[in-house]
Design an enzyme around this catalytic site. Structure first.
Site, PDB file in Angstrom:
ATOM      1  N   ARG A 180      33.891  58.886  -7.267  1.00 21.87           N
ATOM      2  CA  ARG A 180      34.090  58.055  -6.214  1.00 21.87           C
ATOM      3  C   ARG A 180      35.350  57.267  -6.227  1.00 21.87           C
ATOM      4  NH1 ARG A 180      28.241  56.683  -4.379  1.00 21.87           N
ATOM      5  NH2 ARG A 180      27.282  58.561  -4.855  1.00 21.87           N
TER       6      ARG A 180
ATOM      7  N   SER B  40      19.355  56.362   7.327  1.00 23.25           N
ATOM      8  CA  SER B  40      20.823  56.170   7.526  1.00 23.25           C
ATOM      9  C   SER B  40      21.710  57.141   7.366  1.00 23.25           C
ATOM     10  CB  SER B  40      21.268  54.761   6.352  1.00 23.25           C
ATOM     11  OG  SER B  40      21.314  55.332   5.361  1.00 23.25           O
TER      12      SER B  40
ATOM     13  N   HIS C  45      18.391  49.575   8.397  1.00 25.98           N
ATOM     14  CA  HIS C  45      19.269  50.058   9.632  1.00 25.98           C
ATOM     15  C   HIS C  45      18.865  49.845  11.042  1.00 25.98           C
ATOM     16  CE1 HIS C  45      22.455  51.523   6.707  1.00 25.98           C
ATOM     17  NE2 HIS C  45      21.249  51.841   6.035  1.00 25.98           N
TER      18      HIS C  45
ATOM     19  N   THR D 272      17.559  43.778   5.551  1.00 31.92           N
ATOM     20  CA  THR D 272      18.586  43.465   4.711  1.00 31.92           C
ATOM     21  C   THR D 272      19.614  42.325   5.542  1.00 31.92           C
ATOM     22  OG1 THR D 272      20.715  44.052   3.498  1.00 31.92           O
ATOM     23  CG2 THR D 272      20.427  45.310   5.682  1.00 31.92           C
TER      24      THR D 272
ATOM     25  N   LYS E   2      24.199  43.979   6.484  1.00 34.13           N
ATOM     26  CA  LYS E   2      24.477  45.030   7.322  1.00 34.13           C
ATOM     27  C   LYS E   2      24.560  44.367   8.924  1.00 34.13           C
ATOM     28  CE  LYS E   2      22.565  48.591   4.386  1.00 34.13           C
ATOM     29  NZ  LYS E   2      23.737  48.803   3.500  1.00 34.13           N
TER      30      LYS E   2
ATOM     31  N   THR F 114      19.317  34.517 -10.050  1.00 34.71           N
ATOM     32  CA  THR F 114      19.990  33.369  -9.240  1.00 34.71           C
ATOM     33  C   THR F 114      19.613  33.616  -7.870  1.00 34.71           C
ATOM     34  OG1 THR F 114      21.524  32.787 -11.160  1.00 34.71           O
ATOM     35  CG2 THR F 114      22.046  32.037  -8.837  1.00 34.71           C
TER      36      THR F 114
HETATM   37  N1  PLP Z   1      17.470  50.628   2.173  1.00 35.24           N
HETATM   38  C1  PLP Z   1      18.259  51.481   2.973  1.00 35.24           C
HETATM   39  C2  PLP Z   1      17.674  52.670   3.703  1.00 35.24           C
HETATM   40  C3  PLP Z   1      19.628  51.533   2.647  1.00 35.24           C
HETATM   41  O1  PLP Z   1      20.555  52.188   3.374  1.00 35.24           O
HETATM   42  C4  PLP Z   1      20.255  50.601   1.944  1.00 35.24           C
HETATM   43  C5  PLP Z   1      21.796  50.126   1.717  1.00 35.24           C
HETATM   44  O2  PLP Z   1      22.601  51.106   2.070  1.00 35.24           O
HETATM   45  C6  PLP Z   1      19.513  49.471   1.320  1.00 35.24           C
HETATM   46  C7  PLP Z   1      17.960  49.657   1.394  1.00 35.24           C
HETATM   47  C8  PLP Z   1      19.985  48.454   0.406  1.00 35.24           C
HETATM   48  O3  PLP Z   1      20.567  47.393   1.146  1.00 35.24           O
HETATM   49  P1  PLP Z   1      21.419  46.224   0.530  1.00 35.24           P
HETATM   50  O4  PLP Z   1      23.023  46.851   1.074  1.00 35.24           O
HETATM   51  O5  PLP Z   1      21.235  45.090   1.360  1.00 35.24           O
HETATM   52  O6  PLP Z   1      21.312  46.343  -0.599  1.00 35.24           O
END
Ligand code: PLP
Length: 412
Positions: A21, A188, A216, A244, A247, A277
């Site tokens: 990466r 995703s 997503h 989340t 995003k 935290t």
């Molecule tokens: N769940 C899915 C389907 C995701 O694609 C991602 C992150 O890409 C996460 C959870 C994790 O979320 P976060 O980026 O807020 O840690």
């Protein structure tokens, strides 16, 4: 043991497989998204990001920037503690109320990321529910897989989006065991959407709890931005909705929502919630501003869907092969890690377009891809530039064009 040699050998393997990466060192400019500066040893140059997850551009929205900066000035930079020990502020409390309302649930609980929300909740439920069996979609995200693994509960993997396979597995198990079905709304990497209604019906039949990852979907779908389950009027059928704040809402953090008792249980028993935290008050305030804005404003969602449709249409017209789906994600399969990197390097260095190559283990070997994410703030001119660049690169690397015509309509 020669630890350095061990680390180097494994890194060399990644490099030889073309899936080491390389991070692009970028600097986003508020007010100018999706443009950014790329920093290189030779200096900096302007690029356009086509692989970000700030789907609605909320990370630069004036209301979000103002709430965040104002709260830093008022409360300082950090949270100052874990949620239990001085790290719960009025902003955390308000944010959890806002999230519960977003999903029409009784309560919400904020974690430091969506990853942590999945890992902490699933590991806690799987460990503590008596004789728990977890049924997990085969394409679930790594954070859910880790949570299930850490719970040490029995697990059954059902074929991706296959309700009949899920039913078959449920039928084989002891009816007295606790059961938890875990899946995503929008997957995703392929952009496809789960058969939520059918999964919930099977869950009810077998007395299983349901857990949906709407990472997503939140902000982008549903009347208030509550995700695909909201758009399909299925929120009441789902026990735990996870999401989340990093995003479409534009900041960082993750959460779950559900019944008062379930949320209080996770709050009280999940190590991943308790022993870390809390997110900063300024981030919490920015999240509140973002969620509140998207609850009433539809214009970002409409623009996002239009832009996704426009990009798909332009790719189809130019013969750039992409995976069709109902969602906003536009995956373009290259099928080889090295070639994928060559394509993204050419996009970045020759056309100032940033798309990160997606390799194993994020996607299976042989399906390496570009994951294009049109946002609400890309312009049609930017989409034209992207597609023109892809066409030239396709010719240069002798990649196959397709004659796909657009069938999908972002119909979530
Ligand atoms: N769940 C899915 C389907 C995701 O694609 C991602 C992150 O890409 C996460 C959870 C994790 O979320 P976060 O980026 O807020 O840690």
């Amino acid at each position: 043991m020669d630890y350095t040699a061990f680390f180097k050998k494994n890194l060399d393997t990644l490099k030889s497989e073309g899936r080491y990466r390389h991070f692009a060192n970028i600097e986003r400019r508020a007010g100018d998204f999706p443009k950014a500066d790329l920093h290189t040893p030779e200096g900096k140059k302007e690029i356009i990001i086509w692989c970000g997850n700030d789907y609605l551009g909320m990370g630069q929205h004036p209301k979000v920037v103002e709430a965040t900066t104002k709260t830093i000035a008022q409360c300082g930079a950090g949270a100052g503690g874990t949620r239990n020990i001085s790290g719960t502020t009025r902003y955390h409390v308000e944010l959890e109320k806002e999230l519960a309302d977003l999903h029409n649930k009784e309560a919400g609980l904020v974690f430091t990321s969506g990853y942590v929300a999945n890992e902490a909740t699933l590991s806690t439920l799987g460990t503590l529910l008596p004789n728990c069996i977890i049924y997990s979609d085969s394409e679930n995200h790594a954070s859910m897989i880790q949570g299930i693994r850490h719970s040490k509960a029995q697990k059954r993997i059902f074929k991706h989006n296959d309700v009949e396979d899920l039913r078959r597995l449920l039928m084989q198990d002891d009816p007295s065991c606790a059961k938890l079905i875990v899946f995503e709304s929008v997957y995703s990497m392929d952009g496809d959407i789960a058969p939520i209604k059918e999964i919930c019906a099977v869950a009810k039949e077998f007395g299983a709890l349901t857990y949906i990852d709407e990472v997503h979907g939140v902000g982008m779908y549903g009347q208030k931005g509550g995700g695909i389950a909201q758009a399909r009027e299925l929120e009441d059928e789902i026990d735990i909705i996870q999401g989340t704040l990093g995003k479409a809402f534009g900041l960082i953090g993750g959460y779950i929502t559900g019944s008062k008792e379930l949320i209080d249980f996770v709050r009280s028993f999940a190590p991943g919630f308790i022993f870390t935290t809390s997110i900063t008050p300024s981030v919490a305030a920015g999240c509140i501003a973002s969620i509140q804005h998207l609850k009433t404003s539809d214009q970002e969602r409409v623009r996002h869907q239009n832009n996704a449709r426009t990009l798909k249409g332009k790719c189809a017209a130019a013969g750039i092969p992409y995976l069709k789906s109902e969602s906003h994600i536009v995956p373009v399969i290259i099928g080889n890690a090295e070639k994928c990197k060559q394509v993204t390097d050419a996009l970045l260095h020759d056309y100032q377009i940033y798309v990160q190559p997606i390799n194993y283990p994020t996607v299976p070997i042989g399906t390496e891809r570009l994951r294009l994410t049109p946002s609400a703030i890309h312009t049609e001119e930017m989409a034209d530039q992207l597609v023109a660049a892809l066409v030239e690169i396709w010719q240069r690397f002798d990649l196959s064009f397709s004659d796909c015509s657009i069938e999908d309509t972002n119909a979530a």
